[in-house]
Design a protein around this motif. Structure first.
Motif, PDB file in Angstrom:
ATOM      1  N   UNK A  69       0.815  -1.323   0.047  1.00  0.00           N
ATOM      2  CA  UNK A  69      -0.137   0.020   0.041  1.00  0.00           C
ATOM      3  C   UNK A  69       0.805   1.226   0.138  1.00  0.00           C
ATOM      4  N   UNK A  70       2.268   1.269  -0.179  1.00  0.00           N
ATOM      5  CA  UNK A  70       3.039   2.311  -0.460  1.00  0.00           C
ATOM      6  C   UNK A  70       3.151   2.686  -1.713  1.00  0.00           C
ATOM      7  N   UNK A 114      -0.528  -1.087  -4.918  1.00  0.00           N
ATOM      8  CA  UNK A 114      -1.335   0.337  -5.151  1.00  0.00           C
ATOM      9  C   UNK A 114      -0.516   0.992  -6.062  1.00  0.00           C
ATOM     10  N   UNK A 115       0.659   0.573  -6.424  1.00  0.00           N
ATOM     11  CA  UNK A 115       1.150   1.567  -7.840  1.00  0.00           C
ATOM     12  C   UNK A 115       0.650   1.053  -8.886  1.00  0.00           C
ATOM     13  N   UNK A 116      -0.215   0.203  -8.998  1.00  0.00           N
ATOM     14  CA  UNK A 116      -0.937  -0.327 -10.378  1.00  0.00           C
ATOM     15  C   UNK A 116      -2.011   0.870 -10.403  1.00  0.00           C
ATOM     16  N   UNK A 117      -2.307   1.463  -9.349  1.00  0.00           N
ATOM     17  CA  UNK A 117      -3.645   2.545  -9.154  1.00  0.00           C
ATOM     18  C   UNK A 117      -3.184   3.757  -9.316  1.00  0.00           C
ATOM     19  N   UNK A 118      -1.955   4.143  -8.520  1.00  0.00           N
ATOM     20  CA  UNK A 118      -1.431   5.450  -8.293  1.00  0.00           C
ATOM     21  C   UNK A 118       0.135   5.336  -7.963  1.00  0.00           C
ATOM     22  N   UNK A 119       1.191   6.165  -8.373  1.00  0.00           N
ATOM     23  CA  UNK A 119       2.314   5.994  -7.767  1.00  0.00           C
ATOM     24  C   UNK A 119       2.687   7.431  -7.618  1.00  0.00           C
ATOM     25  N   UNK A 120       3.905   7.686  -6.608  1.00  0.00           N
ATOM     26  CA  UNK A 120       4.037   8.960  -5.834  1.00  0.00           C
ATOM     27  C   UNK A 120       4.804   9.558  -6.877  1.00  0.00           C
ATOM     28  N   UNK A 121       5.799   9.078  -7.933  1.00  0.00           N
ATOM     29  CA  UNK A 121       6.271   9.616  -8.674  1.00  0.00           C
ATOM     30  C   UNK A 121       5.678  10.441  -9.848  1.00  0.00           C
ATOM     31  N   UNK A 122       4.491   9.653 -10.069  1.00  0.00           N
ATOM     32  CA  UNK A 122       3.737  10.283 -11.201  1.00  0.00           C
ATOM     33  C   UNK A 122       2.736  11.592 -10.582  1.00  0.00           C
ATOM     34  N   UNK A 123       2.570  11.762  -9.425  1.00  0.00           N
ATOM     35  CA  UNK A 123       1.978  12.605  -8.772  1.00  0.00           C
ATOM     36  C   UNK A 123       2.640  13.748  -8.451  1.00  0.00           C
ATOM     37  N   UNK A 124       3.914  13.414  -7.993  1.00  0.00           N
ATOM     38  CA  UNK A 124       5.143  14.600  -7.909  1.00  0.00           C
ATOM     39  C   UNK A 124       5.199  15.307  -9.182  1.00  0.00           C
ATOM     40  N   UNK A 125       5.297  14.623 -10.109  1.00  0.00           N
ATOM     41  CA  UNK A 125       5.624  15.127 -11.403  1.00  0.00           C
ATOM     42  C   UNK A 125       4.502  15.891 -12.054  1.00  0.00           C
ATOM     43  N   UNK A 155       2.276  14.593  -1.862  1.00  0.00           N
ATOM     44  CA  UNK A 155       2.131  13.736  -2.873  1.00  0.00           C
ATOM     45  C   UNK A 155       1.606  12.243  -2.368  1.00  0.00           C
ATOM     46  N   UNK A 156       2.016  11.824  -1.257  1.00  0.00           N
ATOM     47  CA  UNK A 156       1.658  10.739  -0.641  1.00  0.00           C
ATOM     48  C   UNK A 156       0.253  10.865   0.081  1.00  0.00           C
ATOM     49  N   UNK A 157      -0.083  12.081   0.664  1.00  0.00           N
ATOM     50  CA  UNK A 157      -1.183  12.112   1.033  1.00  0.00           C
ATOM     51  C   UNK A 157      -2.330  11.959  -0.082  1.00  0.00           C
ATOM     52  N   UNK A 158      -1.897  12.762  -1.085  1.00  0.00           N
ATOM     53  CA  UNK A 158      -2.832  12.501  -2.367  1.00  0.00           C
ATOM     54  C   UNK A 158      -3.012  11.285  -2.901  1.00  0.00           C
ATOM     55  N   UNK A 159      -1.858  10.375  -2.818  1.00  0.00           N
ATOM     56  CA  UNK A 159      -2.015   9.021  -3.314  1.00  0.00           C
ATOM     57  C   UNK A 159      -2.979   8.350  -2.501  1.00  0.00           C
ATOM     58  N   UNK A 160      -3.007   8.618  -1.071  1.00  0.00           N
ATOM     59  CA  UNK A 160      -3.702   7.603  -0.429  1.00  0.00           C
ATOM     60  C   UNK A 160      -5.214   8.131  -0.480  1.00  0.00           C
ATOM     61  N   UNK A 161      -5.433   9.512  -0.530  1.00  0.00           N
ATOM     62  CA  UNK A 161      -6.930   9.935  -0.586  1.00  0.00           C
ATOM     63  C   UNK A 161      -7.288   9.421  -1.938  1.00  0.00           C
ATOM     64  N   UNK A 162      -6.611   9.320  -3.086  1.00  0.00           N
ATOM     65  CA  UNK A 162      -7.111   8.644  -4.372  1.00  0.00           C
ATOM     66  C   UNK A 162      -7.431   7.171  -3.914  1.00  0.00           C
ATOM     67  N   UNK A 184       2.190  -1.027   4.732  1.00  0.00           N
ATOM     68  CA  UNK A 184       1.772   0.412   4.615  1.00  0.00           C
ATOM     69  C   UNK A 184       2.829   1.453   4.606  1.00  0.00           C
ATOM     70  N   UNK A 185       2.710   2.753   4.250  1.00  0.00           N
ATOM     71  CA  UNK A 185       3.462   3.841   4.163  1.00  0.00           C
ATOM     72  C   UNK A 185       4.120   4.157   5.608  1.00  0.00           C
ATOM     73  N   UNK A 186       5.205   4.875   5.808  1.00  0.00           N
ATOM     74  CA  UNK A 186       5.604   5.361   7.103  1.00  0.00           C
ATOM     75  C   UNK A 186       5.200   6.758   7.638  1.00  0.00           C
ATOM     76  N   UNK A 187       4.508   7.412   6.738  1.00  0.00           N
ATOM     77  CA  UNK A 187       4.055   8.807   7.361  1.00  0.00           C
ATOM     78  C   UNK A 187       2.997   8.607   8.546  1.00  0.00           C
ATOM     79  N   UNK A 188       3.366   8.883   9.611  1.00  0.00           N
ATOM     80  CA  UNK A 188       2.253   8.938  10.804  1.00  0.00           C
ATOM     81  C   UNK A 188       1.029   9.639  10.656  1.00  0.00           C
TER      82      UNK A 188
END
Length: 267
Positions: free
Chosen positions: A38-39, A53-64, A73-80, A106-110
């Motif tokens: 889920x990261x 989850x990268x098949x749905x959305x990836x952080x690199x794509x969102x940041x770019x 970007x990570x918060x945006x990915x998880x909201x998606x 899961x991701x590490x952002x608390x």
């Protein structure tokens, strides 16, 4: 009835390594589990990824594409992901039987577990799919060198527990890297009076009331118990898994073999 572990904890606490070791252990004992990533920022895995989850959305794509930083970007990915619970996630879960055992890396952002409702809604969705879910909170044992860091780790874990409202298992990870394990024994299941005494020694006198309130809070939620995990020892992994299984009632509905007393008399 399905079963699931939600593996969370600070970045670098060893979540993916735990998932990999758990998968290898279960493969050895011929027990079926599926590890889900889920990261959206993950890159490499030491376990077969059953769902990514990268098949749905990836952080690199969102940041770019959106010009966001790593955290935003990570918060945006998880909201998606949250918006896709009734679509993409259900399609993925439909690939598994009703009694499957899933482990979510899961991701590490608390803030994902304490400030935004993404994982709370994710858990509620799993419950509606008839999954028993348990949080596995990992904390790096190398940081548990004094009471101040111990309390900080407890409070972060407590924040996630209050938000997610799930059975909670706290694990001290990376015990194989600790040179003197006796330094950690006092923090595995400490007495509140010991914690308060040690905390007062390290803090200025004006923080005495705050220290007392923190210890009472941690104690009242029974958050002062951690299970050490040494990945070099198979018995350590087995013990941790047994504690988690007990939390989610895994195996309680299995058939119980009853001895035939007539056979005993014939022997």
């Amino acid at each position: 009835m399905g079963y699931a572990q939600l593996v969370i904890g600070p970045a670098g606490s060893g979540k993916s390594t735990y998932c990999s070791s758990l998968y290898q252990h279960c493969e050895t004992v011929r027990r079926s589990i599926h590890v889900m990533n889920l990261d959206p920022a993950a890159e490499n895995f030491d376990y077969p990824v059953a769902m990514d989850v990268r098949e749905l959305i990836s952080l690199d794509d969102v940041m770019e594409e959106l010009g966001l930083g790593p955290n935003g970007g990570l918060v945006y990915c998880m909201e998606h992901l949250e918006d896709s619970l009734n679509g993409w996630l259900d399609e993925e879960l439909d690939n598994y039987l009703d009694d499957e055992y899933l482990v979510f890396d899961c991701p590490g952002q608390i803030e994902l577990y304490s400030h935004v409702p993404v994982f709370r809604n994710f858990v509620e969705h799993l419950k509606r799919r008839n999954f028993n879910v348990c949080v596995v909170y990992l904390l790096d044992s190398q940081f548990m060198v004094d009471v101040t860091k111990f309390i900080s780790g407890c409070m972060a874990s407590l924040s996630a527990m209050v938000q997610l409202e799930l059975p909670h298992v706290n694990i001290l990870s990376k015990m194989d890297l600790v040179t003197n394990k006796k330094d950690l024994e006092e923090f595995l299941d400490p007495e509140p009076t010991f914690l308060l005494s040690e905390l007062n020694k390290r803090m200025a006198p004006q923080y005495a009331k705050l220290n007392k309130s923190l210890i009472e809070l941690v104690s009242s939620y029974s958050m002062v118990s951690f299970i050490p995990l040494d990945l070099r020892k198979d018995k350590s992994i087995q013990y941790v898994l047994a504690q988690i299984d007990n939390c989610i009632q895994y195996g309680e509905d299995a058939d119980v073999k009853v001895r035939d007393f007539d056979e005993d008399e014939d022997e």
